[in-house]
Design a protein around this motif. Structure first.
Motif, PDB file in Angstrom:
ATOM      1  N   PHE A 234       0.851  -1.187   0.000  1.00 36.63           N
ATOM      2  CA  PHE A 234       0.000   0.000   0.000  1.00 36.63           C
ATOM      3  C   PHE A 234       0.888   1.238   0.000  1.00 36.63           C
ATOM      4  N   ASP A 235       0.521   2.213  -0.806  1.00 34.70           N
ATOM      5  CA  ASP A 235       1.314   3.432  -0.909  1.00 34.70           C
ATOM      6  C   ASP A 235       0.971   4.393   0.222  1.00 34.70           C
ATOM      7  N   PRO A 236       1.973   5.122   0.701  1.00 31.67           N
ATOM      8  CA  PRO A 236       1.657   6.182   1.674  1.00 31.67           C
ATOM      9  C   PRO A 236       0.977   7.340   0.944  1.00 31.67           C
ATOM     10  N   PRO A 237       0.090   8.050   1.618  1.00 31.18           N
ATOM     11  CA  PRO A 237      -0.599   9.167   0.955  1.00 31.18           C
ATOM     12  C   PRO A 237       0.341  10.352   0.783  1.00 31.18           C
ATOM     13  N   THR A 238       0.012  11.183  -0.179  1.00 31.76           N
ATOM     14  CA  THR A 238       0.749  12.431  -0.333  1.00 31.76           C
ATOM     15  C   THR A 238       0.220  13.423   0.703  1.00 31.76           C
ATOM     16  N   GLN A 239       0.954  14.474   0.910  1.00 33.76           N
ATOM     17  CA  GLN A 239       0.512  15.492   1.873  1.00 33.76           C
ATOM     18  C   GLN A 239      -0.801  16.121   1.415  1.00 33.76           C
ATOM     19  N   GLU A 240      -0.987  16.275   0.100  1.00 34.54           N
ATOM     20  CA  GLU A 240      -2.221  16.844  -0.430  1.00 34.54           C
ATOM     21  C   GLU A 240      -3.411  15.920  -0.143  1.00 34.54           C
ATOM     22  N   GLN A 241      -3.230  14.600  -0.348  1.00 31.28           N
ATOM     23  CA  GLN A 241      -4.297  13.646  -0.033  1.00 31.28           C
ATOM     24  C   GLN A 241      -4.630  13.675   1.459  1.00 31.28           C
ATOM     25  N   LEU A 242      -3.611  13.769   2.268  1.00 34.02           N
ATOM     26  CA  LEU A 242      -3.808  13.803   3.715  1.00 34.02           C
ATOM     27  C   LEU A 242      -4.557  15.063   4.139  1.00 34.02           C
ATOM     28  N   ASP A 243      -4.239  16.195   3.526  1.00 39.07           N
ATOM     29  CA  ASP A 243      -4.938  17.439   3.844  1.00 39.07           C
ATOM     30  C   ASP A 243      -6.391  17.399   3.378  1.00 39.07           C
ATOM     31  N   ASP A 244      -6.633  16.809   2.188  1.00 35.54           N
ATOM     32  CA  ASP A 244      -8.002  16.713   1.668  1.00 35.54           C
ATOM     33  C   ASP A 244      -8.875  15.806   2.532  1.00 35.54           C
ATOM     34  N   ALA A 245      -8.299  14.694   2.984  1.00 32.51           N
ATOM     35  CA  ALA A 245      -9.068  13.733   3.777  1.00 32.51           C
ATOM     36  C   ALA A 245      -9.173  14.150   5.235  1.00 32.51           C
TER      37      ALA A 245
ATOM     38  N   SER B   3       0.936   6.730   7.992  1.00 28.51           N
ATOM     39  CA  SER B   3      -0.346   6.321   7.433  1.00 28.51           C
ATOM     40  C   SER B   3      -0.180   5.610   6.100  1.00 28.51           C
ATOM     41  N   LYS B   4      -1.230   4.904   5.722  1.00 33.43           N
ATOM     42  CA  LYS B   4      -1.296   4.192   4.444  1.00 33.43           C
ATOM     43  C   LYS B   4      -2.596   4.546   3.755  1.00 33.43           C
ATOM     44  N   CYS B   5      -2.545   4.582   2.423  1.00 30.09           N
ATOM     45  CA  CYS B   5      -3.716   4.870   1.607  1.00 30.09           C
ATOM     46  C   CYS B   5      -4.204   3.551   1.002  1.00 30.09           C
ATOM     47  N   LEU B   6      -5.460   3.199   1.248  1.00 29.07           N
ATOM     48  CA  LEU B   6      -5.997   1.946   0.729  1.00 29.07           C
ATOM     49  C   LEU B   6      -6.227   2.063  -0.775  1.00 29.07           C
ATOM     50  N   PRO B   7      -5.850   1.030  -1.516  1.00 25.17           N
ATOM     51  CA  PRO B   7      -6.095   1.064  -2.960  1.00 25.17           C
ATOM     52  C   PRO B   7      -7.587   0.901  -3.247  1.00 25.17           C
ATOM     53  N   GLY B   8      -8.040   1.491  -4.297  1.00 23.59           N
ATOM     54  CA  GLY B   8      -9.447   1.377  -4.661  1.00 23.59           C
ATOM     55  C   GLY B   8     -10.277   2.508  -4.095  1.00 23.59           C
ATOM     56  N   CYS B   9     -10.472   2.511  -2.787  1.00 26.47           N
ATOM     57  CA  CYS B   9     -11.346   3.525  -2.170  1.00 26.47           C
ATOM     58  C   CYS B   9     -10.584   4.790  -1.819  1.00 26.47           C
ATOM     59  N   GLY B  10      -9.291   4.686  -1.525  1.00 22.10           N
ATOM     60  CA  GLY B  10      -8.493   5.855  -1.218  1.00 22.10           C
ATOM     61  C   GLY B  10      -8.591   6.342   0.219  1.00 22.10           C
ATOM     62  N   HIS B  11      -9.215   5.556   1.093  1.00 22.09           N
ATOM     63  CA  HIS B  11      -9.274   5.951   2.504  1.00 22.09           C
ATOM     64  C   HIS B  11      -7.888   5.894   3.124  1.00 22.09           C
ATOM     65  N   ILE B  12      -7.653   6.751   4.091  1.00 21.44           N
ATOM     66  CA  ILE B  12      -6.337   6.852   4.718  1.00 21.44           C
ATOM     67  C   ILE B  12      -6.475   6.535   6.208  1.00 21.44           C
ATOM     68  N   PHE B  13      -5.609   5.638   6.690  1.00 19.79           N
ATOM     69  CA  PHE B  13      -5.613   5.230   8.079  1.00 19.79           C
ATOM     70  C   PHE B  13      -4.164   5.121   8.570  1.00 19.79           C
ATOM     71  N   HIS B  14      -4.001   5.086   9.906  1.00 17.28           N
ATOM     72  CA  HIS B  14      -2.696   4.754  10.481  1.00 17.28           C
ATOM     73  C   HIS B  14      -2.334   3.324  10.110  1.00 17.28           C
ATOM     74  N   LYS B  15      -1.048   3.055   9.973  1.00 12.69           N
ATOM     75  CA  LYS B  15      -0.616   1.685   9.734  1.00 12.69           C
ATOM     76  C   LYS B  15      -1.055   0.766  10.863  1.00 12.69           C
ATOM     77  N   SER B  16      -0.908   1.228  12.098  1.00  9.04           N
ATOM     78  CA  SER B  16      -1.264   0.391  13.236  1.00  9.04           C
ATOM     79  C   SER B  16      -2.763   0.176  13.359  1.00  9.04           C
ATOM     80  N   CYS B  17      -3.571   1.129  12.934  1.00  7.12           N
ATOM     81  CA  CYS B  17      -5.025   0.969  13.001  1.00  7.12           C
ATOM     82  C   CYS B  17      -5.527  -0.028  11.967  1.00  7.12           C
ATOM     83  N   LEU B  18      -4.820  -0.171  10.867  1.00  8.32           N
ATOM     84  CA  LEU B  18      -5.230  -1.152   9.849  1.00  8.32           C
ATOM     85  C   LEU B  18      -4.965  -2.579  10.316  1.00  8.32           C
ATOM     86  N   ARG B  19      -4.045  -2.761  11.220  1.00  4.43           N
ATOM     87  CA  ARG B  19      -3.768  -4.110  11.724  1.00  4.43           C
ATOM     88  C   ARG B  19      -4.820  -4.497  12.706  1.00  4.43           C
TER      89      ARG B  19
END
Length: 88
Positions: A45-56, A72-88
């Motif tokens: 999973f790709d990390p979000p850009t600062q612009e994506q993080l500001d938008d979300a 944080s990590k950006c989920l593919p497909g939907c584009g939601h952004i979460f902490h790495k630890s919260c996704l686990r």
């Protein structure tokens, strides 16, 4: 138990319980395998850009804590952004 089995045959309620327990065990094993597959693919999973993080919004909706690009990590497909630890 053995005496009941020999004299009356196999209790039908026991067969139903064994079947339902094996079915639930199978469902849990499949769910665990899916979880392990997702966790192993999380590195891709790709990390979000600062612009994506500001938008979300820079607040994680799971833990309500501040997110950074590194944490944080950006989920593919939907584009939601979460902490790495919260996704686990």
């Amino acid at each position: 138990f053995a005496i009941v089995w020999v004299t009356n045959g196999i209790p039908l309620n026991l067969i139903r319980e064994v079947y339902s327990n094996f079915r639930l065990l199978k469902e849990r094993i499949v769910a665990f395998a899916k979880y392990r597959k997702l966790m192993s693919s999380m590195k891709s999973f790709d990390p979000p850009t600062q612009e994506q993080l500001d938008d979300a919004g820079s607040i994680c909706i799971i833990c309500r804590d501040e997110m950074t690009v590194q944490s944080s990590k950006c989920l593919p497909g939907c584009g939601h952004i979460f902490h790495k630890s919260c996704l686990r």
